[in-house]
Design a protein around this motif. Structure first.
Motif, PDB file in Angstrom:
ATOM      1  N   LEU A 271       0.875  -1.032  -0.191  1.00 26.31           N
ATOM      2  CA  LEU A 271       0.406  -0.183  -0.350  1.00 26.31           C
ATOM      3  C   LEU A 271       0.543   1.190   0.114  1.00 26.31           C
ATOM      4  CD1 LEU A 271      -3.383   0.807   1.873  1.00 26.31           C
ATOM      5  CD2 LEU A 271      -1.460   1.679   2.341  1.00 26.31           C
ATOM      6  N   ALA A 272       0.414   2.538  -0.713  1.00 28.34           N
ATOM      7  CA  ALA A 272       1.160   3.442  -0.956  1.00 28.34           C
ATOM      8  C   ALA A 272       0.262   4.560  -1.031  1.00 28.34           C
ATOM      9  CB  ALA A 272       2.089   3.734  -2.246  1.00 28.34           C
ATOM     10  N   TYR A 273       0.913   5.576  -1.013  1.00 32.47           N
ATOM     11  CA  TYR A 273      -0.330   6.627  -0.149  1.00 32.47           C
ATOM     12  C   TYR A 273       0.615   8.174  -0.212  1.00 32.47           C
ATOM     13  CZ  TYR A 273       1.310   6.089   4.684  1.00 32.47           C
ATOM     14  OH  TYR A 273       1.252   6.287   5.934  1.00 32.47           O
ATOM     15  N   GLY A 274      -0.148   9.238  -1.321  1.00 32.09           N
ATOM     16  CA  GLY A 274       0.924  10.277  -0.928  1.00 32.09           C
ATOM     17  C   GLY A 274      -0.195  11.450  -1.960  1.00 32.09           C
ATOM     18  N   VAL A 275       0.409  12.488  -2.188  1.00 30.58           N
ATOM     19  CA  VAL A 275      -0.041  13.557  -3.210  1.00 30.58           C
ATOM     20  C   VAL A 275       0.616  13.297  -4.975  1.00 30.58           C
ATOM     21  CG1 VAL A 275       0.266  16.119  -3.382  1.00 30.58           C
ATOM     22  CG2 VAL A 275      -0.587  15.690  -0.761  1.00 30.58           C
ATOM     23  N   ASP A 276       0.011  13.841  -5.691  1.00 28.02           N
ATOM     24  CA  ASP A 276       1.040  13.133  -6.678  1.00 28.02           C
ATOM     25  C   ASP A 276       1.158  14.504  -7.019  1.00 28.02           C
ATOM     26  OD1 ASP A 276      -1.631  14.627  -7.441  1.00 28.02           O
ATOM     27  OD2 ASP A 276      -2.412  12.968  -8.915  1.00 28.02           O
ATOM     28  N   ASP A 277       1.608  15.065  -7.991  1.00 27.95           N
ATOM     29  CA  ASP A 277       1.757  16.108  -9.076  1.00 27.95           C
ATOM     30  C   ASP A 277       0.551  17.077  -9.519  1.00 27.95           C
ATOM     31  OD1 ASP A 277       4.540  15.030  -9.040  1.00 27.95           O
ATOM     32  OD2 ASP A 277       4.654  14.105 -11.255  1.00 27.95           O
ATOM     33  N   GLN A 278      -0.231  16.561  -9.276  1.00 25.59           N
ATOM     34  CA  GLN A 278      -1.480  17.672  -9.951  1.00 25.59           C
ATOM     35  C   GLN A 278      -2.076  17.583  -8.482  1.00 25.59           C
ATOM     36  OE1 GLN A 278      -3.819  14.890 -12.133  1.00 25.59           O
ATOM     37  NE2 GLN A 278      -2.635  15.128 -13.406  1.00 25.59           N
ATOM     38  N   GLY A 279      -1.885  17.390  -7.428  1.00 29.58           N
ATOM     39  CA  GLY A 279      -2.296  18.510  -5.960  1.00 29.58           C
ATOM     40  C   GLY A 279      -2.906  17.281  -5.512  1.00 29.58           C
ATOM     41  N   ARG A 280      -3.824  16.255  -5.322  1.00 26.64           N
ATOM     42  CA  ARG A 280      -4.125  15.050  -5.426  1.00 26.64           C
ATOM     43  C   ARG A 280      -3.642  14.148  -4.419  1.00 26.64           C
ATOM     44  NH1 ARG A 280      -9.360  14.964  -8.046  1.00 26.64           N
ATOM     45  NH2 ARG A 280      -9.442  12.757  -7.493  1.00 26.64           N
ATOM     46  N   PHE A 281      -4.455  13.781  -3.692  1.00 34.13           N
ATOM     47  CA  PHE A 281      -4.150  12.239  -3.020  1.00 34.13           C
ATOM     48  C   PHE A 281      -4.324  11.395  -2.983  1.00 34.13           C
ATOM     49  CE2 PHE A 281      -4.062   9.601   1.121  1.00 34.13           C
ATOM     50  CZ  PHE A 281      -3.334  10.452   1.195  1.00 34.13           C
ATOM     51  N   ARG A 282      -4.085  10.200  -3.264  1.00 33.95           N
ATOM     52  CA  ARG A 282      -3.983   8.995  -3.778  1.00 33.95           C
ATOM     53  C   ARG A 282      -3.646   8.018  -3.006  1.00 33.95           C
ATOM     54  NH1 ARG A 282      -5.316   8.999  -9.236  1.00 33.95           N
ATOM     55  NH2 ARG A 282      -4.661  10.870 -10.353  1.00 33.95           N
ATOM     56  N   LEU A 283      -4.469   6.909  -2.806  1.00 37.62           N
ATOM     57  CA  LEU A 283      -3.904   5.679  -2.180  1.00 37.62           C
ATOM     58  C   LEU A 283      -4.072   4.557  -2.697  1.00 37.62           C
ATOM     59  CD1 LEU A 283      -5.535   4.735   1.242  1.00 37.62           C
ATOM     60  CD2 LEU A 283      -5.618   2.889  -0.499  1.00 37.62           C
ATOM     61  N   ASN A 284      -2.952   3.974  -3.192  1.00 41.29           N
ATOM     62  CA  ASN A 284      -3.282   2.933  -3.741  1.00 41.29           C
ATOM     63  C   ASN A 284      -2.718   1.305  -3.313  1.00 41.29           C
ATOM     64  OD1 ASN A 284      -1.460   0.930  -6.285  1.00 41.29           O
ATOM     65  ND2 ASN A 284      -2.662   1.969  -7.781  1.00 41.29           N
ATOM     66  N   ALA A 285      -3.178   0.668  -3.491  1.00 40.64           N
ATOM     67  CA  ALA A 285      -2.941  -0.735  -2.567  1.00 40.64           C
ATOM     68  C   ALA A 285      -3.348  -2.228  -4.084  1.00 40.64           C
ATOM     69  CB  ALA A 285      -4.244  -0.842  -1.686  1.00 40.64           C
ATOM     70  N   TRP A 286      -2.247  -2.771  -2.907  1.00 43.42           N
ATOM     71  CA  TRP A 286      -2.306  -4.058  -4.289  1.00 43.42           C
ATOM     72  C   TRP A 286      -2.253  -4.855  -2.700  1.00 43.42           C
ATOM     73  CZ3 TRP A 286       0.592  -7.985  -4.526  1.00 43.42           C
ATOM     74  CH2 TRP A 286      -0.146  -9.536  -5.712  1.00 43.42           C
ATOM     75  N   LEU A 287      -3.165  -5.931  -3.704  1.00 43.96           N
ATOM     76  CA  LEU A 287      -3.205  -7.421  -2.179  1.00 43.96           C
ATOM     77  C   LEU A 287      -3.891  -7.967  -3.981  1.00 43.96           C
ATOM     78  CD1 LEU A 287      -6.742  -6.186  -0.384  1.00 43.96           C
ATOM     79  CD2 LEU A 287      -3.938  -6.295  -0.191  1.00 43.96           C
ATOM     80  N   PRO A 288      -2.899  -9.517  -2.978  1.00 46.92           N
ATOM     81  CA  PRO A 288      -2.912 -10.786  -3.909  1.00 46.92           C
ATOM     82  C   PRO A 288      -4.427 -11.600  -4.109  1.00 46.92           C
ATOM     83  CG  PRO A 288      -1.816 -11.444  -1.672  1.00 46.92           C
ATOM     84  CD  PRO A 288      -2.552 -10.120  -1.802  1.00 46.92           C
ATOM     85  N   TRP A 289      -4.739 -12.239  -4.984  1.00 48.56           N
ATOM     86  CA  TRP A 289      -5.623 -12.782  -5.050  1.00 48.56           C
ATOM     87  C   TRP A 289      -4.969 -13.788  -6.202  1.00 48.56           C
ATOM     88  CZ3 TRP A 289     -10.622 -10.606  -8.083  1.00 48.56           C
ATOM     89  CH2 TRP A 289     -12.216 -11.714  -7.853  1.00 48.56           C
ATOM     90  N   ALA A 290      -4.673 -15.767  -5.182  1.00 48.91           N
ATOM     91  CA  ALA A 290      -4.733 -16.774  -6.215  1.00 48.91           C
ATOM     92  C   ALA A 290      -5.325 -17.007  -7.061  1.00 48.91           C
ATOM     93  CB  ALA A 290      -4.856 -17.484  -5.001  1.00 48.91           C
ATOM     94  N   ALA A 291      -4.601 -17.749  -8.430  1.00 53.52           N
ATOM     95  CA  ALA A 291      -5.230 -17.493  -9.477  1.00 53.52           C
ATOM     96  C   ALA A 291      -6.404 -19.341  -8.979  1.00 53.52           C
ATOM     97  CB  ALA A 291      -4.783 -18.535 -10.220  1.00 53.52           C
TER      98      ALA A 291
END
Length: 400
Positions: free
Chosen positions: A380-400
């Motif tokens: 999981l990562a979060y922070g303010v991008d170049d456009q001044g928007r706060f973004r939260l990005n998470a990746w969770l595994p999903w087994a095939a």
């Protein structure tokens, strides 16, 4: 004698290789010392009586022999404080007096019990070395010189082996006792750590579940505070939303307690847990509270997602919407969920950072989300991008 110089400081200070003799006797120690003294005195008396009929020595020498033997028995009261020093003093006493045999045996046994093998070997060697002149000075008319020598050496060795056995047994008991105490301390530390981890888990779940509901209640209560003149129908509707939100918060609290009591991710709690298919309902709640939220669901069949995966995605989205409500009340929030089996699920939440009045926050929610993602092998990562928007990005595994 240079190889024995290392013994001198230990003898003078009554201490060798980290072992210090006790300075205070317990009731048991007094009893043992009295018995030892009596046994040594009886052995000396028996030796004096046995030597008297056959002794060819002058009376003055016999008297000196008995005086030395009595003094050797009296010195046994020092065996706990200076065991090695007493055993070394007994070397000339054994050479000069036959009645000191009992005291010599006690002193040698004490060294074997309280000191390591190196010290015992040196002291025993000194006592064996004086056996030859002692037996030559006071020969036994009924036993040959070599027979008496062999019997005396064997007696010393058996005495020393007995003392070393007692020492080894005491060390074993002490080691087992220390090990038991250490195991008890380690068990207490493990229990304390388990309690600490459980508190952290409870705090994380409470925050994830209740923060969203309470922030919704805060928004509706704030509307009533700043708009006391709203129409009665709107007032009733808003009060109903607050009541419903409080009821749902209590239900969520019961769900969290149920999960924590069961204590496992694979168990089924008392009440149904949120899944990936419940995201639409979560977004609708935020819209009812006045937020502008868009949901872009790019998962073909959300209902097929594993229960634990859907619950984690739901909690992450819930915390993201709560933070947006706190720090960007009137801003538009975009939620995107995409992925599938084998590829994992990606959750993206974005909103401007300059709109609205913020509700104070501590930042622990995002830390908890990061831990939640890492526990299941995601990120999981979060922070303010170049456009001044706060973004939260998470990746969770999903087994095939």
């Amino acid at each position: 004698m240079t190889e024995y110089r290392w013994l001198l400081p230990a003898v003078l200070h009554g201490d060798l290789v980290g072992e210090r003799s006790p300075t205070r006797r317990s009731a048991r120690d007094w009893g043992v010392d009295i018995v030892v003294f009596v046994v040594a005195a009886l052995m000396g008396l028996a030796a004096a009586l046995a030597m008297h009929p056959v002794s060819s020595l002058p009376p003055a020498v016999v008297l000196a022999d008995q005086v030395i033997g009595a003094a050797a028995c009296a010195l046994l009261w020092l065996r706990r404080r200076w065991p090695v020093g007493l055993a070394l003093v007994m070397v000339p006493a054994a050479l000069a007096s036959g009645t000191a045999a009992g005291a010599v045996a006690v002193a040698l046994f004490t060294v074997a019990v309280h000191r390591p093998f190196r010290t015992v070997a040196v002291v025993t060697g000194l006592h064996i070395a004086v056996l030859a002149p002692q037996l030559w000075w006071r020969p036994d008319p009924e036993v040959s010189f070599w027979g008496a020598m062999a019997f005396s050496v064997l007696s010393y060795l058996l005495l020393v082996m007995w003392g070393m056995f007692v020492r080894a047994r005491r060390q074993l008991v002490l080691s087992l006792r220390e090990r038991a105490e250490r195991a008890e301390v380690e068990a207490e530390l493990r229990v304390e750590r388990a309690r600490h981890l459980e508190r952290e888990r409870i705090a994380r779940e409470m925050h994830d579940v209740l923060a969203h509901r309470l922030s919704l209640l805060s928004v509706h209560a704030g509307a009533l505070e700043y708009r006391p003149d709203i129409p009665r129908d709107d007032l009733v509707r808003t009060a109903g939303v607050i009541r419903t939100g409080a009821h749902q918060a209590l239900q969520d609290l019961r769900e969290v307690i149920g999960v924590l009591r069961l204590g496992g991710e694979e168990t089924t709690p008392d009440r149904p847990q949120p899944t990936l298919a419940d995201l639409e309902g979560l977004v609708e709640e935020s819209r009812t509270a006045g937020m502008e939220v868009t949901l872009d669901m790019r998962v073909a069949e959300p209902g097929r997602a594993p229960a634990a995966l859907g619950r984690n995605v739901y909690r992450i989205t819930q915390e993201g919407l709560t933070n947006a409500r706190k720090h960007a009340t009137a801003a538009r929030v975009d939620v995107t969920v995409r992925g599938g089996p084998g590829d994992g699920l990606t959750v993206e939440i974005g909103n401007p950072t300059t709109a609205g009045q913020a509700i104070p926050g501590s930042g622990t929610g995002l830390i908890g989300l990061t831990e939640r993602a890492e526990l299941v092998g995601g990120r999981l990562a979060y922070g303010v991008d170049d456009q001044g928007r706060f973004r939260l990005n998470a990746w969770l595994p999903w087994a095939a």
